[in-house]
Design a protein around this motif. Structure first.
Motif, PDB file in Angstrom:
ATOM      1  N   SER A 175      39.262 -23.628  38.796  1.00  0.00           N
ATOM      2  CA  SER A 175      40.420 -23.428  37.594  1.00  0.00           C
ATOM      3  C   SER A 175      39.664 -22.703  36.443  1.00  0.00           C
ATOM      4  O   SER A 175      38.468 -22.547  36.513  1.00  0.00           O
ATOM      5  CB  SER A 175      40.748 -24.758  37.085  1.00  0.00           C
ATOM      6  OG  SER A 175      39.654 -25.361  36.245  1.00  0.00           O
ATOM      7  N   GLY A 176      40.657 -21.955  35.544  1.00  0.00           N
ATOM      8  CA  GLY A 176      40.193 -21.104  34.812  1.00  0.00           C
ATOM      9  C   GLY A 176      39.171 -21.743  33.782  1.00  0.00           C
ATOM     10  O   GLY A 176      38.025 -21.294  33.461  1.00  0.00           O
ATOM     11  N   PRO A 177      39.415 -23.143  33.366  1.00  0.00           N
ATOM     12  CA  PRO A 177      38.540 -23.894  32.459  1.00  0.00           C
ATOM     13  C   PRO A 177      37.179 -24.111  33.113  1.00  0.00           C
ATOM     14  O   PRO A 177      36.031 -24.030  32.424  1.00  0.00           O
ATOM     15  CB  PRO A 177      39.384 -25.192  32.094  1.00  0.00           C
ATOM     16  CG  PRO A 177      40.642 -24.750  32.217  1.00  0.00           C
ATOM     17  CD  PRO A 177      40.714 -23.817  33.310  1.00  0.00           C
ATOM     18  N   THR A 178      37.183 -24.578  34.396  1.00  0.00           N
ATOM     19  CA  THR A 178      35.956 -24.801  35.194  1.00  0.00           C
ATOM     20  C   THR A 178      35.007 -23.417  35.061  1.00  0.00           C
ATOM     21  O   THR A 178      33.847 -23.413  34.795  1.00  0.00           O
ATOM     22  CB  THR A 178      36.322 -25.196  36.518  1.00  0.00           C
ATOM     23  OG1 THR A 178      37.084 -26.393  36.500  1.00  0.00           O
ATOM     24  CG2 THR A 178      34.876 -25.321  37.244  1.00  0.00           C
ATOM     25  N   ARG A 197      35.187 -21.036  33.137  1.00  0.00           N
ATOM     26  CA  ARG A 197      34.753 -20.547  31.811  1.00  0.00           C
ATOM     27  C   ARG A 197      33.488 -21.575  31.261  1.00  0.00           C
ATOM     28  O   ARG A 197      32.595 -20.778  30.769  1.00  0.00           O
ATOM     29  CB  ARG A 197      35.706 -20.718  30.689  1.00  0.00           C
ATOM     30  CG  ARG A 197      36.884 -19.510  30.569  1.00  0.00           C
ATOM     31  CD  ARG A 197      37.670 -19.534  29.466  1.00  0.00           C
ATOM     32  NE  ARG A 197      38.459 -20.666  29.223  1.00  0.00           N
ATOM     33  CZ  ARG A 197      39.705 -20.744  29.959  1.00  0.00           C
ATOM     34  NH1 ARG A 197      39.969 -19.803  30.597  1.00  0.00           N
ATOM     35  NH2 ARG A 197      40.609 -21.933  29.817  1.00  0.00           N
ATOM     36  N   ILE A 198      33.427 -22.734  31.633  1.00  0.00           N
ATOM     37  CA  ILE A 198      32.495 -23.415  31.366  1.00  0.00           C
ATOM     38  C   ILE A 198      31.296 -23.029  32.207  1.00  0.00           C
ATOM     39  O   ILE A 198      30.059 -23.148  31.675  1.00  0.00           O
ATOM     40  CB  ILE A 198      32.675 -25.078  31.537  1.00  0.00           C
ATOM     41  CG1 ILE A 198      33.983 -25.377  30.513  1.00  0.00           C
ATOM     42  CG2 ILE A 198      31.343 -25.770  31.308  1.00  0.00           C
ATOM     43  CD1 ILE A 198      34.645 -26.681  30.775  1.00  0.00           C
ATOM     44  N   ARG A 256      46.691 -22.833  35.273  1.00  0.00           N
ATOM     45  CA  ARG A 256      45.761 -22.909  34.532  1.00  0.00           C
ATOM     46  C   ARG A 256      45.952 -23.983  33.225  1.00  0.00           C
ATOM     47  O   ARG A 256      46.963 -23.913  32.782  1.00  0.00           O
ATOM     48  CB  ARG A 256      45.327 -21.506  33.549  1.00  0.00           C
ATOM     49  CG  ARG A 256      45.199 -20.389  34.657  1.00  0.00           C
ATOM     50  CD  ARG A 256      43.681 -20.213  34.524  1.00  0.00           C
ATOM     51  NE  ARG A 256      43.331 -19.301  35.470  1.00  0.00           N
ATOM     52  CZ  ARG A 256      42.851 -17.893  35.676  1.00  0.00           C
ATOM     53  NH1 ARG A 256      42.755 -17.482  34.446  1.00  0.00           N
ATOM     54  NH2 ARG A 256      42.588 -17.467  36.886  1.00  0.00           N
ATOM     55  N   LEU A 262      31.940 -30.979  37.592  1.00  0.00           N
ATOM     56  CA  LEU A 262      31.235 -29.810  36.608  1.00  0.00           C
ATOM     57  C   LEU A 262      30.089 -30.133  35.775  1.00  0.00           C
ATOM     58  O   LEU A 262      29.263 -29.858  35.719  1.00  0.00           O
ATOM     59  CB  LEU A 262      32.481 -29.191  35.983  1.00  0.00           C
ATOM     60  CG  LEU A 262      31.924 -27.889  35.012  1.00  0.00           C
ATOM     61  CD1 LEU A 262      31.524 -26.951  35.925  1.00  0.00           C
ATOM     62  CD2 LEU A 262      33.326 -27.507  34.249  1.00  0.00           C
TER      63      LEU A 262
END
Lengths: 188, 188
Positions: free
Chosen positions: A122-125, A127-128, B3, B13
């Motif tokens: 996903s986008g958040p994953t 980015r982190i 997203r 993560l």
């Protein structure tokens, strides 16, 4: 703006190339040192670009930073193969281990950037993970430079500490900016 | 791709980040600052005022543990360095060579030294020197420079009679001399 940008690029490479450790150094050592100093500038600027709208510049500079690091390592191989292989071995000094792991982190960051659309995350994953590995590359890269005698001692140490701290803070800032932008895009 | 502003599986993560961080920390903690076995042998005493030589306690040590080669000791070694008393001026490399069995000073033993200075790299800047009747050797050189991140000195023995020894030691940029003793063991 332009003067500041020029200073960020010129100061590290100017300090590094004026140091006495290059006195008897072959051209490959000069090239390697210049590439490393320019990589310092590139790594310092990268998070600022990430937080801006200039993502194409961010991608280009990321590739350039990795290329500079590889030129740095390649130049060391040309200078003295024995010392370079030793530095990369399990018996190498702490600064070399930082450089080796930092380079791997930088490669991972670039791969994440290039393959973003094809990665099953996903986008958040993304980015982190991207921000974490970028921070790792910056901390280990600047740590390597700080522990290395010769190229950036004295005033160079202050430059490294300043650029390194600014870059780490800028990664956090870029992460927040990108996450906000993604949220706005999602809700709009 | 949908997203959201949170990772889909935050614990995975988080685990990845913790494991990478722990691995990097472990890799750095288990490294030696200057490379395996490369202790700092330099000091800043005025070499001109204090000619090479042991103090009384050092002249009669209770035990003489055989000196072991350390990783990187053979880096840039070229056999049979030319005989020389000097490779420049400003830095003195000195030590005592003894037998491991019995701690007797060894007279007339060839010791090879190589290091990077302003006048050349490690493969250019090498010399063989011989011990005197008290087992002492002394070589004056230009100060060593940190072509590979830290000033370092190589000392080797590879003639017949005793086991070969190749060591790599480091000094600080401001040092003016280094003391490197060797205890040679038979056999091997």
């Amino acid at each position: 703006m332009a003067a500041g940008l020029t200073a960020v690029v010129v100061v590290p490479v100017g300090l590094a190339l004026s140091d006495g450790h290059l006195a008897s150094g072959p051209p490959a050592l000069v090239l390697s040192t210049a590439a490393a100093a320019l990589a310092v500038s590139a790594l310092a600027l990268q998070p600022l670009l990430a937080g801006s709208h200039r993502i194409s510049w961010h991608r280009a500079l990321g590739g350039a930073a990795l290329a500079l690091v590889l030129v740095h390592i390649g130049g060391l191989f040309l200078v003295e193969v024995d010392d370079t292989l030793f530095a990369m071995s399990p018996d190498g000094p702490t600064r070399a281990r930082m450089a080796l792991i930092g380079t791997l982190a930088l490669i991972a960051v670039v791969i994440l950037g290039v393959a973003r659309a094809r990665l099953p995350m996903s986008g958040p994953t993304w980015r982190i993970l991207h921000a974490f590995l970028a921070t790792l590359a910056i901390v280990l890269g600047f740590g390597h430079a700080l522990l290395t005698d010769g190229a950036l001692d004295g005033p160079g140490t202050a430059v490294l500490l300043g650029f390194g701290a600014a870059a780490v803070l800028a990664v956090a800032g870029a992460y927040v900016a990108r996450a906000r932008r993604a949220r706005r895009a999602g809700s709009g | 791709m949908v997203r959201t502003d949170r990772p889909r599986r935050p614990w995975i993560l988080g685990l990845v980040i913790v494991l990478i961080t722990a691995g990097v920390a472990a890799a750095l903690i288990t490294s030696e600052e200057s490379g395996t076995g490369a202790s700092d042998v330099g000091d800043r005493a005025d070499a001109a005022d204090q000619p090479a030589g042991p103090d009384r306690a050092e002249a009669s040590p209770a035990r003489c543990e055989p000196t072991e080669s350390n990783p990187g000791g053979t880096n840039n070694y070229i056999p049979d360095a030319p005989e020389a008393d000097s490779l420049g001026s400003g830095f003195v490399i000195q030590g005592i060579v003894r037998t491991a069995e019995g701690c007797r000073p060894l007279d007339g033993v060839r010791i090879q030294v190589w290091l990077a200075t302003e006048s050349g790299g490690e493969q250019d800047n090498r010399a063989s020197t011989f011990t005197d009747s008290e087992g002492r050797y002394r070589l004056e050189t230009d100060p060593t420079i940190p072509q590979f991140g830290e000033p370092n000195i190589h000392v080797g023995y590879d003639d017949s009679g005793y086991r070969e020894v190749f060591i790599r030691r480091v000094v600080d940029l401001e040092d003016t001399r280094a003391k490197i003793d060797l205890n040679l063991a038979r056999g091997g």
